[in-house]
Scaffold this motif. Sequence first.
Motif, mmCIF file in Angstrom:
data_model
loop_
_atom_site.group_PDB
_atom_site.id
_atom_site.type_symbol
_atom_site.label_atom_id
_atom_site.label_comp_id
_atom_site.label_asym_id
_atom_site.label_seq_id
_atom_site.Cartn_x
_atom_site.Cartn_y
_atom_site.Cartn_z
ATOM 1 N N ASN A 81 0.846 -1.193 0.000
ATOM 2 C CA ASN A 81 0.000 0.000 0.000
ATOM 3 C C ASN A 81 0.882 1.243 0.000
ATOM 4 O O ASN A 81 1.052 1.891 1.014
ATOM 5 N N SER A 82 1.406 1.577 -1.136
ATOM 6 C CA SER A 82 2.349 2.671 -1.253
ATOM 7 C C SER A 82 1.622 4.006 -1.385
ATOM 8 O O SER A 82 1.417 4.505 -2.479
ATOM 9 N N TRP A 83 1.246 4.594 -0.259
ATOM 10 C CA TRP A 83 0.496 5.851 -0.282
ATOM 11 C C TRP A 83 1.380 7.076 -0.036
ATOM 12 O O TRP A 83 0.909 8.196 -0.109
ATOM 13 N N TYR A 84 2.681 6.865 0.237
ATOM 14 C CA TYR A 84 3.556 8.007 0.495
ATOM 15 C C TYR A 84 4.960 7.782 -0.065
ATOM 16 O O TYR A 84 5.355 6.676 -0.389
ATOM 17 N N GLN A 85 5.693 8.898 -0.139
ATOM 18 C CA GLN A 85 7.082 8.929 -0.594
ATOM 19 C C GLN A 85 7.935 9.498 0.532
ATOM 20 O O GLN A 85 7.594 10.534 1.118
ATOM 21 N N PHE A 86 9.051 8.846 0.843
ATOM 22 C CA PHE A 86 10.006 9.285 1.847
ATOM 23 C C PHE A 86 11.274 9.700 1.109
ATOM 24 O O PHE A 86 11.871 8.899 0.393
ATOM 25 N N ASP A 87 11.677 10.969 1.248
ATOM 26 C CA ASP A 87 12.856 11.486 0.554
ATOM 27 C C ASP A 87 13.909 11.958 1.549
ATOM 28 O O ASP A 87 13.583 12.506 2.606
ATOM 29 N N VAL A 119 14.813 19.222 14.052
ATOM 30 C CA VAL A 119 13.641 20.067 13.896
ATOM 31 C C VAL A 119 12.642 19.307 13.018
ATOM 32 O O VAL A 119 13.025 18.625 12.080
ATOM 33 N N GLU A 120 11.375 19.407 13.390
ATOM 34 C CA GLU A 120 10.290 18.833 12.600
ATOM 35 C C GLU A 120 9.496 19.998 12.023
ATOM 36 O O GLU A 120 9.379 21.039 12.662
ATOM 37 N N PHE A 121 8.964 19.833 10.812
ATOM 38 C CA PHE A 121 8.258 20.934 10.179
ATOM 39 C C PHE A 121 7.183 20.424 9.237
ATOM 40 O O PHE A 121 7.215 19.281 8.781
ATOM 41 N N GLY A 122 6.236 21.300 8.950
ATOM 42 C CA GLY A 122 5.217 21.011 7.954
ATOM 43 C C GLY A 122 5.700 21.469 6.591
ATOM 44 O O GLY A 122 6.596 22.312 6.478
ATOM 45 N N LEU A 123 5.111 20.904 5.555
ATOM 46 C CA LEU A 123 5.432 21.291 4.189
ATOM 47 C C LEU A 123 4.401 22.318 3.746
ATOM 48 O O LEU A 123 3.208 22.040 3.740
ATOM 49 N N SER A 124 4.836 23.510 3.407
ATOM 50 C CA SER A 124 3.928 24.608 3.071
ATOM 51 C C SER A 124 2.976 24.273 1.931
ATOM 52 O O SER A 124 1.884 24.817 1.846
ATOM 53 N N SER A 125 3.371 23.356 1.053
ATOM 54 C CA SER A 125 2.574 23.036 -0.127
ATOM 55 C C SER A 125 1.457 22.026 0.132
ATOM 56 O O SER A 125 0.708 21.700 -0.781
ATOM 57 N N MET A 126 1.347 21.531 1.373
ATOM 58 C CA MET A 126 0.298 20.540 1.644
ATOM 59 C C MET A 126 -0.167 20.597 3.095
ATOM 60 O O MET A 126 0.510 21.172 3.946
ATOM 61 N N ASP A 127 -1.335 20.009 3.343
ATOM 62 C CA ASP A 127 -1.896 19.957 4.688
ATOM 63 C C ASP A 127 -1.019 19.092 5.593
ATOM 64 O O ASP A 127 -0.325 18.189 5.135
ATOM 65 N N ARG A 128 -1.097 19.364 6.886
ATOM 66 C CA ARG A 128 -0.284 18.649 7.882
ATOM 67 C C ARG A 128 -0.500 17.130 7.834
ATOM 68 O O ARG A 128 0.419 16.372 8.067
ATOM 69 N N ASP A 129 -1.721 16.688 7.510
ATOM 70 C CA ASP A 129 -1.976 15.240 7.466
ATOM 71 C C ASP A 129 -1.509 14.598 6.158
ATOM 72 O O ASP A 129 -1.623 13.396 5.978
ATOM 73 N N GLU A 130 -0.927 15.407 5.257
ATOM 74 C CA GLU A 130 -0.458 14.892 3.964
ATOM 75 C C GLU A 130 1.057 14.888 3.835
ATOM 76 O O GLU A 130 1.602 14.290 2.910
ATOM 77 N N GLY A 131 1.769 15.579 4.734
ATOM 78 C CA GLY A 131 3.217 15.634 4.614
ATOM 79 C C GLY A 131 3.876 16.187 5.856
ATOM 80 O O GLY A 131 3.254 16.884 6.649
ATOM 81 N N THR A 152 -3.324 11.222 -5.367
ATOM 82 C CA THR A 152 -4.609 11.457 -4.700
ATOM 83 C C THR A 152 -4.837 10.468 -3.568
ATOM 84 O O THR A 152 -5.948 10.365 -3.051
ATOM 85 N N ALA A 153 -3.790 9.740 -3.165
ATOM 86 C CA ALA A 153 -3.917 8.764 -2.081
ATOM 87 C C ALA A 153 -4.317 9.458 -0.788
ATOM 88 O O ALA A 153 -3.902 10.584 -0.511
ATOM 89 N N SER A 154 -5.116 8.778 -0.002
ATOM 90 C CA SER A 154 -5.499 9.296 1.313
ATOM 91 C C SER A 154 -4.454 8.878 2.333
ATOM 92 O O SER A 154 -3.999 7.727 2.326
ATOM 93 N N PRO A 155 -4.071 9.791 3.223
ATOM 94 C CA PRO A 155 -3.116 9.425 4.263
ATOM 95 C C PRO A 155 -3.672 8.279 5.114
ATOM 96 O O PRO A 155 -4.843 8.272 5.464
ATOM 97 N N GLN A 156 -2.814 7.323 5.417
ATOM 98 C CA GLN A 156 -3.228 6.178 6.223
ATOM 99 C C GLN A 156 -2.411 6.098 7.493
ATOM 100 O O GLN A 156 -2.156 5.019 8.017
ATOM 101 N N GLY A 157 -2.012 7.228 7.979
ATOM 102 C CA GLY A 157 -1.223 7.340 9.192
ATOM 103 C C GLY A 157 -0.754 8.776 9.312
ATOM 104 O O GLY A 157 -0.912 9.567 8.387
#
Length: 178
Positions: A81-87, A119-131, A152-157
């Motif tokens: 279930n590959s719903w995210y990318q880790f870079d 430091v942990e941070f949000g990504l300005s280009s997306m909602d907190r639950d998406e990145g 368009t995957a829904s976050p699953q965590g």
Amino acid sequence: MQRRWLSLLAVVAVLTSCSQPVEGTAVAGVPGQAEQFEPCSIPDDAIAATGLNPEARLAGWGEGISVKAWTTCGWRGPTQNSWYQFDVYFSIQFTLDEVRQNPAFENYKDVNLDGRPAVEFGLSSMDRDEGCGTSFDTTEGVVMFTLATLGTASPQGDPCDLIRRHTTDLGRYFPPSR
């Protein structure tokens, strides 16, 4: 356009605006060398052990994009279930303070990742639950991680929980912290 590409383009735009060329060949963290750590040198078994798909690796910035001050490598989430990318991004030129000044990020929070001040941070280009993103200084430069929902995957965590887990699991493969 997929959310991952929007996030990547925002990061590239900011990183390229203040980067300088680095001479040499990227190698896996050789102390005292002027060459950058290569995130793709992390062993496939370590990538798989943290739950990422080593076969879905994206090496470098992509065709036609060059950011000499940063090396990068990324992996998709679990095969089933590959719903995210880790870079992972690494630079010998920048510091954690400069990551904090990056307008592609927001809502900074000091955290501890397996004994490393980070430091942990949000990504300005997306909602907190998406990145989410994290970063810490090393003796050789700064390492930065982002985790973003694919397409368009829904976050699953919780992306921040996942990025902390992956970052901690892979921490031993990065140069030591200062």
